[in-house]
Enzyme design. Structure first.
Site, PDB file in Angstrom:
ATOM      1  N   GLU A 112      13.598 -31.119  61.360  1.00 21.70           N
ATOM      2  CA  GLU A 112      12.294 -31.504  60.809  1.00 21.70           C
ATOM      3  C   GLU A 112      12.246 -32.951  60.356  1.00 21.70           C
ATOM      4  O   GLU A 112      11.293 -33.675  60.638  1.00 21.70           O
ATOM      5  CB  GLU A 112      11.908 -30.576  59.662  1.00 21.70           C
ATOM      6  N   HIS A 137       9.720 -18.330  52.294  1.00 21.35           N
ATOM      7  CA  HIS A 137       8.773 -18.434  53.407  1.00 21.35           C
ATOM      8  C   HIS A 137       7.310 -18.282  53.013  1.00 21.35           C
ATOM      9  O   HIS A 137       6.472 -18.062  53.884  1.00 21.35           O
ATOM     10  CB  HIS A 137       9.085 -17.347  54.444  1.00 21.35           C
TER      11      HIS A 137
HETATM   12  C1  TPP Z   1      14.313 -25.447  58.566  1.00 16.45           C
HETATM   13  C2  TPP Z   1      13.728 -24.356  59.370  1.00 16.45           C
HETATM   14  N1  TPP Z   1      13.036 -24.650  60.499  1.00 16.45           N
HETATM   15  C3  TPP Z   1      12.510 -23.684  61.270  1.00 16.45           C
HETATM   16  C4  TPP Z   1      12.640 -22.352  60.916  1.00 16.45           C
HETATM   17  C5  TPP Z   1      12.041 -21.242  61.788  1.00 16.45           C
HETATM   18  N2  TPP Z   1      13.137 -20.528  62.483  1.00 16.45           N
HETATM   19  C6  TPP Z   1      13.636 -19.382  61.987  1.00 16.45           C
HETATM   20  S1  TPP Z   1      14.944 -18.860  62.891  1.00 16.45           S
HETATM   21  C7  TPP Z   1      14.855 -20.141  63.961  1.00 16.45           C
HETATM   22  C8  TPP Z   1      15.844 -20.253  65.081  1.00 16.45           C
HETATM   23  C9  TPP Z   1      17.243 -20.422  64.568  1.00 16.45           C
HETATM   24  O1  TPP Z   1      18.160 -20.213  65.633  1.00 16.45           O
HETATM   25  P1  TPP Z   1      19.717 -20.135  65.358  1.00 16.45           P
HETATM   26  O2  TPP Z   1      20.067 -21.092  64.256  1.00 16.45           O
HETATM   27  O3  TPP Z   1      20.425 -20.319  66.637  1.00 16.45           O
HETATM   28  O4  TPP Z   1      19.979 -18.684  64.765  1.00 16.45           O
HETATM   29  P2  TPP Z   1      19.711 -17.292  65.529  1.00 16.45           P
HETATM   30  O5  TPP Z   1      18.308 -16.882  65.193  1.00 16.45           O
HETATM   31  O6  TPP Z   1      19.916 -17.521  66.985  1.00 16.45           O
HETATM   32  O7  TPP Z   1      20.704 -16.330  64.946  1.00 16.45           O
HETATM   33  C10 TPP Z   1      13.797 -20.988  63.606  1.00 16.45           C
HETATM   34  C11 TPP Z   1      13.409 -22.204  64.337  1.00 16.45           C
HETATM   35  C12 TPP Z   1      13.340 -22.069  59.722  1.00 16.45           C
HETATM   36  N3  TPP Z   1      13.482 -20.795  59.293  1.00 16.45           N
HETATM   37  N4  TPP Z   1      13.876 -23.073  58.995  1.00 16.45           N
END
Ligand code: TPP
Ligand code: TPP
Ligand code: MG
Ligand code: MG
Lengths: 329, 381, 329, 381
Positions: free
Chosen positions: C60, C129
């Site tokens: 971000e 959230h």
């Molecule tokens: C700082 C932030 N940006 C965006 C989000 C929205 N978001 C939630 S999970 C996710 C994907 C994360 O992927 P990863 O770190 O690979 O974990 P996985 O879900 O694959 O276990 C996003 C973009 C968030 N929760 N926090």
């Protein structure tokens, strides 16, 4: 009582609390070998060693979060932010983790951490370095916000914040570090959440905190010469806010002026004015006046900077306004 | 291949993996029934990572992760009913229903939470490890995070500090290849997360996250390394999630065929097959375990379902802690049983012996940089 | 006029502005190949290609700053934040760079950028959230803050924000994306800074913005059944604030209720209440009432979450309170 | 060693380096006289970096840096008097006295600012480079930053994106070995910043920042590389500042002896010596330049000193831009001369031909990750 400067008062508080509790440590930029950008941590490295007084990289988000993690398991970190302008980078760890941990965990743990550093103007530093950011933290449940004005209050409240089991934001000011005042030696702990009535009078109430107290005191003295006597409330703590102290005074004087260094729009003063108009509506003989910094980006140029600042004159005028006295009469 | 593990240990690993699998399947079901709401991220497919990891750690080593967090407490012996109750948002949940699926804390078992801000738990992990080194309590911290979190600034800042101060932490990247709908390779020039270790001068390596025994061996080795003071490790477990990113992601974008192929690598049948074929453990024992776990999870769902909603008195609780207010011990509160609870050392309980930065070392660095003694006056800014 | 949902209204605005000006591009997490976490950018990648609709890493701070840099040299970035909770990580780039650039540069450049995404509750998402963060941006000079309620206003104001040469914060809501309303097709641009009087009445003034408008409308309808008629002011823009609209209505009704989804302490509503008490003091027959989310961290559990939320009932009660009518009489 | 440069070019480089040196010395003096306040960070010792860099770039390539920024506009031909006036906080300054020492913008010369938040300019640089690629204008962006800024999350997030999208940007680390009073090696396990390039799969290399010709050659090569679409470069210029971190830092913590040693490496005498000894340029030419520069800087100080304070009407200016309000052109505003001003392409002036992520490439990555076509319904979260 000895007269010492703000920075020594903070230094005493830190030193005493670190003596008292091995779980207390200080981390931040330049705090160790160089004794602090403002020399608040003078001598602490020599006294407590390199694990308890830690020079951090310029990674505000990282070391703020490191502090929060350490606090989760019972350490009591004091995280120094070189200024709150830079702490904006660390805000996520402060408001999304520190302020929410105990609640998310259903009370299984606590987060006894203090984030401290200078807030507000440093003088001739232009816009990125001159911000008063208390409102940005005050809005979040889960945090305590401290903003003392005198060296004694600073010592007493920093010690209290370090002992408190909740995360707190401790606001200092670059322009206060050199300010002197009488400070009790040794054990001196003040209650968080209690305002201090620093002056008494029946004509109007001035409410302020942090560095602005000195401007208000100046204004109060000037007003006194004109026979106007004010209650001067130094909040010292912004959250939890000492509503009783504010309302009691306003019920007595029926007039209130709220003074803050920061911007007017959405400043903490707006919340205070709202509380007064809501809870002391019938006691008010005049609208609550606010004296604040100008709602523009701060400039480097002396004349422009000065014009954005709060002054004793503006406070005097505001008090007269709520008293319906024409300037100079 | 490492020496064969004792039968009991193999069976307990199997039991835990199947417990997670079964738990998540019933959670999915309950979500569809509207008993769980909001975001609910399932761990199905990744079981080998958490189970192999926990198996390799001391029970009092710290663990924390992101929001895909149901498995972490379960591997540590958390009460499945109370975890499910948390997903249901009931008073009997580990966090009184306040945290929900994304924020499960089981402090009794040193599971310090699930976090919703991607990367937000990474600096916390450094803090936990800092505390361990500060108190010399010999603990290691395992910080689980998704590969997508490796693009957060928090990852960079934290690994730099953890390396500089040789903090005992394993940064365990669960690389399931995508964050939400974005393949990691699409937003990362260097898709192998472990390779980023070089930027911090720390140990980094990949491990097959679909094989619980491999994970176990790897984490055991990394934990010993970190515990011995050699510093942090960036361990990348290559894994796969069989479900959508969350329950609100039907993952229709994946072909049956492709998921089927992946299923061939399913860590649960894999361990079972190894046990039966190589270790010669009779199938019957697994059937028995399956039945027991099914019953256990059914009971967990029943417990959650029959549990009360939190009382409104809870609204203002746990936001601020009052002087003298104790911490809440979930199993004591809910099940009324006495539990061992972590006690953190008091003000005078220990001395700090860690010299984070020996003076000579600091002076040498200063000399090299051209600095001599500390400035006498404010150096700002 | 066709009835379309919020997300389509935003999609139209984006699509039309990208058609109109090649300098406009959209960047954010999941905006391209997956058409947006909330499908706001549905179809835009196919239409405008991969350089104008860009999937960003979960960085971000980085991509917010990238947008600011691109805006400095004349591009018009639209930066999607998956939610404003995550944008806290990007705050430094928004408030220390975007909001200050033109001023620091003495007017040599401008920063035409829009940061947009859902603000406030998503429903059963616990504390990290579910935050309403408008006050955190409203305090900074140099930013415009938009918070429309209807699909039509959303379209008209997003188009205006994209064309505006100042940085703006455009607040949407997860719970609004599916909400439908009549939306003019094609060119439809609304003025930034103009509130919309969505209902007229002489008994009291309700002031609100964003999703809370629907709760207020509900409350207004309920009040009408009891013969109470209110002015319902939908601010649509929080900064610059339409003071005239607020004050004109309060001078007519002499009673005001400010409704916001977020926390009470230091919420934007406090600033609005302060403006009213200061500038319409003598017109007020009752203190300004505020209806806000409860000042606690939000819980996942349904009953707890509900209890922290604003409801039409609480708005009705507040209106009756400023009218000194006992509940239910 | 690279081919010898034309005499004129060598002399102009010398002139610029000496201009910066002289300018900063007079700035220091003025600070002590109380004519400059707040923070004032001098570039003395680092002249070779900015001068060698600018010499190697196109005049319309973007440059931006941190708060140690007086040199950047000066190398681009900014009016020294107006830069000094900005330091004095006068109306005739480049930014009307609003920015001061830390925030000098000279947009006419594509110098897009000095920034006070450590690392804060790094993401901006990616944005400038993104714009260049978006419009295919062939520009390269040079982002100066101090080595300490490499520990900021912004550095990590930005280099990852810049690499992934092959943005034409040179991340130019001015490694003067410490941030304020902290030696970089004390807070960084990997003190060579250029080595971090490996984590982003980009080109990274060190260069002697005390030799203007070496810097010139290195930047020329990096710029050609970036301009040709090969992606970003992390270039680390090893340099040294002779003064304290800022004017409020008396730098008493450094021994005279040590500074003396360093002075032996002073880039200005070094270039001069090379020109005289090797290129056989007569000393007299340098004496002439020195005299001219001294006079020029004296005039700059005089100009600043005699300039008016900003008018209070400026208070509310430049916070928000009104519809139709033009940008301010400093030299036009102050000196009344017509200048070429950057014009940014309008709504219909060009088409975007850049395919940031070719579809096949994206699909391939998706396939590898196990994704197929885009989800039909909201994938959140
Ligand atoms: C700082 C932030 N940006 C965006 C989000 C929205 N978001 C939630 S999970 C996710 C994907 C994360 O992927 P990863 O770190 O690979 O974990 P996985 O879900 O694959 O276990 C996003 C973009 C968030 N929760 N926090
Ligand atoms: C985010 C942030 N943190 C802290 C500071 C205070 N500060 C100003 S300069 C500086 C040191 C930076 O050193 P470096 O990046 O190496 O640049 P140099 O001063 O050596 O040119 C620090 C800590 C700041 N301005 N911004
Ligand atoms: Mg992933
Ligand atoms: Mg440096």
């Amino acid at each position: 009582m000895p007269e010492i400067a703000w920075r020594e008062a903070l230094n005493q508080a830190l030193s005493e609390e670190m003596e008292r509790d091995v779980n207390v440590f200080l981390m931040g930029e330049e705090v160790a070998r160089y004794n602090g950008a403002y020399k608040v941590s003078q001598g602490l490295l020599d006294k407590f060693g390199s694990a308890r007084v830690v020079d951090a990289p310029i990674s505000e988000l990282g070391f703020a979060g490191l502090g929060v993690g350490a606090a989760m398991v019972g350490l009591r970190p004091v995280i120094e932010m070189m200024t709150w302008n830079f702490a904006i980078l660390a805000m996520d760890q402060i408001v999304n983790n520190a302020a929410k941990l105990r609640h998310m965990a259903g009370g299984q743990l606590r987060c006894p951490i203090v984030f401290r550093g200078p807030n507000g103007a440093g003088g001739r530093l232009s816009s990125q370095h001159s911000q008063s950011l208390e409102a940005n933290y005050a809005i979040f449940p889960g945090l305590k916000i401290l903003a003392p004005s005198t060296p004694a209050d600073a010592k007493g409240l920093l010690k209290a914040a370090i002992r408190d089991d909740n995360p707190s934001i401790f606001l200092e000011a670059e322009l206060l570090y050199g300010v002197k005042g009488e400070v009790p030696t040794g054990e001196y702990v003040l209650p968080i959440g209690k305002a201090d009535l620093k002056r008494e009078g029946n004509d109007a109430t001035i409410i302020t905190w942090s560095r602005m107290y000195y401007f208000c005191e100046q204004a109060a003295q000037a007003l006194e010469k004109e026979g106007i006597h004010v209650d001067l409330i130094d909040l010292r703590t912004l959250k939890p806010l000492d509503e009783e102290a504010i309302l009691a005074s306003v019920r007595k004087t029926n007039r209130a002026v709220v003074v803050e260094e920061g911007w007017s729009f959405c400043g903490v003063g707006a919340q205070i004015a709202d509380i007064i108009q809501e809870k002391a509506f019938d006691d008010l003989d005049a609208p609550v006046e606010r004296v604040t910094g100008l709602d523009v980006n701060r400039s480097y140029a002396a004349v422009l900077e000065k014009a954005t600042e709060v002054s004793a004159e503006r406070i005097v005028a505001a008090v007269k306004k709520v008293m319906y006295r024409e300037e100079g009469t | 291949m490492a020496p064969q593990l004792p039968k009991d240990q193999l069976l307990s690993m199997y039991r835990k993996m199947y417990l997670i699998r079964r738990f998540e399947e019933r959670a999915a079901q309950s979500y569809q029934q509207g008993k769980i709401n909001g975001f609910c991220h399932l761990y199905i497919g990744q079981e080998a990572v958490a189970v192999g990891t926990t198996e390799a750690l001391r029970p009092d080593d710290y663990q924390l992760g992101a929001y895909r967090d149901h498995a972490y407490p379960l591997t540590r012996g958390a009460d499945p009913g109370m975890v499910m109750a948390e997903l249901f948002g009931r008073a009997t949940g580990y966090c009184k229903g306040k945290g929900g699926s994304m924020h499960i804390f089981d402090v009794e078992h040193f599971v310090l939470g699930g976090y919703g801000i991607v990367g937000g738990q990474i600096p916390l992990a450094a803090g936990l490890a800092f505390a361990s080194k500060y108190r010399d309590d010999g603990r290691v911290t395992v910080c689980y995070f998704g590969e997508a979190a490796a693009n957060q600034g928090a990852f960079h800042e934290t690994l730099n500090m953890a390396s500089k101060w040789s903090l005992p932490v394993i940064f365990l990247c669960e690389n399931n290849r995508y964050g939400m709908g974005t393949a990691f390779a699409r937003v990362s020039p260097l898709p192998e997360v472990y390779k980023r270790a070089s930027a911090y001068g720390i140990r980094g390596e990949p491990v097959d996250g679909m094989d619980v025994l491999t994970v176990y061996e790897a984490v055991k080795d990394c934990a010993a390394y970190a515990r011995s003071g050699k510093g942090p490790v960036l361990l990348e477990a290559n894994t796969y999630r069989y479900r959508g990113h969350s329950m609100s992601d039907a993952a229709t974008y994946r072909t049956k065929a492709e998921v089927e192929t992946e299923r061939k690598g399913d860590p649960i049948p894999k361990l079972r097959h190894y046990c039966v074929e190589t270790v010669k453990i009779p199938e019957s024992e697994f059937e028995k375990i399956d039945a027991e776990v099914k019953a256990q999870v059914d009971a967990a769902v029943k417990f959650a379902d029959e549990s009360p909603e939190p009382s409104l008195d809870e609204l203002h609780e746990d936001v601020m802690v009052e002087p003298g207010e104790p911490d809440v011990k979930p199993r004591e509160r809910v099940l009324g049983i006495k539990v061992d609870w972590p006690v953190w050392p008091g003000p005078k309980d220990y001395k700090v012996t860690w010299d984070l930065e020996p003076r000579e070392q600091a002076e040498e660095a200063d000399e090299k940089a051209g600095l001599k003694q500390p400035a006498k006056q404010p150096a700002r800014a």
